[in-house]
Design an enzyme around this catalytic site. Sequence first.
Site, PDB file in Angstrom:
ATOM      1  CG  MET A  52     -15.001  17.338 -24.764  1.00 24.61           C
ATOM      2  SD  MET A  52     -13.431  16.616 -25.336  1.00 24.61           S
ATOM      3  CE  MET A  52     -13.209  15.327 -24.083  1.00 24.61           C
ATOM      4  CE  LYS A  53     -19.244  26.531 -28.654  1.00 25.23           C
ATOM      5  NZ  LYS A  53     -18.306  26.814 -29.755  1.00 25.23           N
ATOM      6  CG  PHE A  54     -14.705  19.122 -30.614  1.00 24.81           C
ATOM      7  CD1 PHE A  54     -13.502  18.607 -30.146  1.00 24.81           C
ATOM      8  CD2 PHE A  54     -15.872  18.408 -30.367  1.00 24.81           C
ATOM      9  CE1 PHE A  54     -13.468  17.402 -29.458  1.00 24.81           C
ATOM     10  CE2 PHE A  54     -15.841  17.206 -29.680  1.00 24.81           C
ATOM     11  CZ  PHE A  54     -14.632  16.698 -29.222  1.00 24.81           C
ATOM     12  CD  GLU A 199     -14.396  27.193 -29.831  1.00 24.04           C
ATOM     13  OE1 GLU A 199     -13.943  28.231 -30.334  1.00 24.04           O
ATOM     14  OE2 GLU A 199     -15.531  26.736 -30.097  1.00 24.04           O
TER      15      GLU A 199
END
Length: 311
Positions: A52-54, A199
């Site tokens: 996941m892109k935080f 994101e």
Amino acid sequence: MFPPLLRWAYAVPTMFEGLPAALHPPVALALAKAVESIPRGDELSGGSVFEMKFDGFRAVCLVGSDGAWLYSRQGKDLSRYFPDVLASVREQIPPGCVVDGEVVVWSEGRLDFDALQMRLVSSKAALAELVMKSPASLIAFDVLAVAGQDTRGLQFRDRRALLEELARGWVPPLHLSPATSDRALAATWFSDMTATGVEGIVIKGEGQTYEPRRIWLKVKSRSALDVVLAAVIGPMAHPRAAVVGFPVHGRLRIVGRSTSLTARAGRDLATYLHPSPGKASMAGGNQRTGAGPLHQGGRHHSLDFGGAVGG
């Protein structure tokens, strides 16, 4: 024998003592190249791993024998802005380690980038209040040094194994970033986790070494829908839900309240960041998860935000 003055100079600990000289700040970080869609699993060396892109601050955390520091991707020292994170780092990460990750703040059912930015512009007194009200967390996704040894030359699968071992037993505000080799699961994250501040997806090659250039791939969520805000439930300053709709043949068609997606996604994110005992890692590489709930409101939180406002 050294003269007295030189003996004194050699006895004084130097900053970043115990860390590889090549990793003294500023640290050049690996970056990701934007792509339009989640690629197949064989796009990168050794097969792909999806994370996941935080929505937070990219930060490298250095733990020396004489202290711990946080530096931004641009090489700015962020240490004084995140005393809560560094206090936990000093307790839980041994000297000689360098960890790559994301600093985040969780608030009102999602990752709160505005609250994160407030850390950088607040006075000393206001910062202390922010630390109490909106504690920050560090989500680690790579390790560049362990026990004073540079690990960037190792393949990602081996660095990930070291990071999982390092993260064993971590408690908030430290977390291990979820990772999976299952593209279908990554696609689910991409569609369902947006409401919590995720994101998009970052893709890494299991066989890749760590290099300070765009060696990874990223897919960012850019979906948007123009709607009409029909009503707000709860106080305007802190609404519990928003009733939204869109025009159809000159009439407003209500499509529902915006709480459900965030609530479900929050529970799902809790599963990934606060797994059941014994599920921190799966040997087959199918799914690797982090540990511990994110911080919220001055305490650790289970991430079950049933009344959160949808994004």
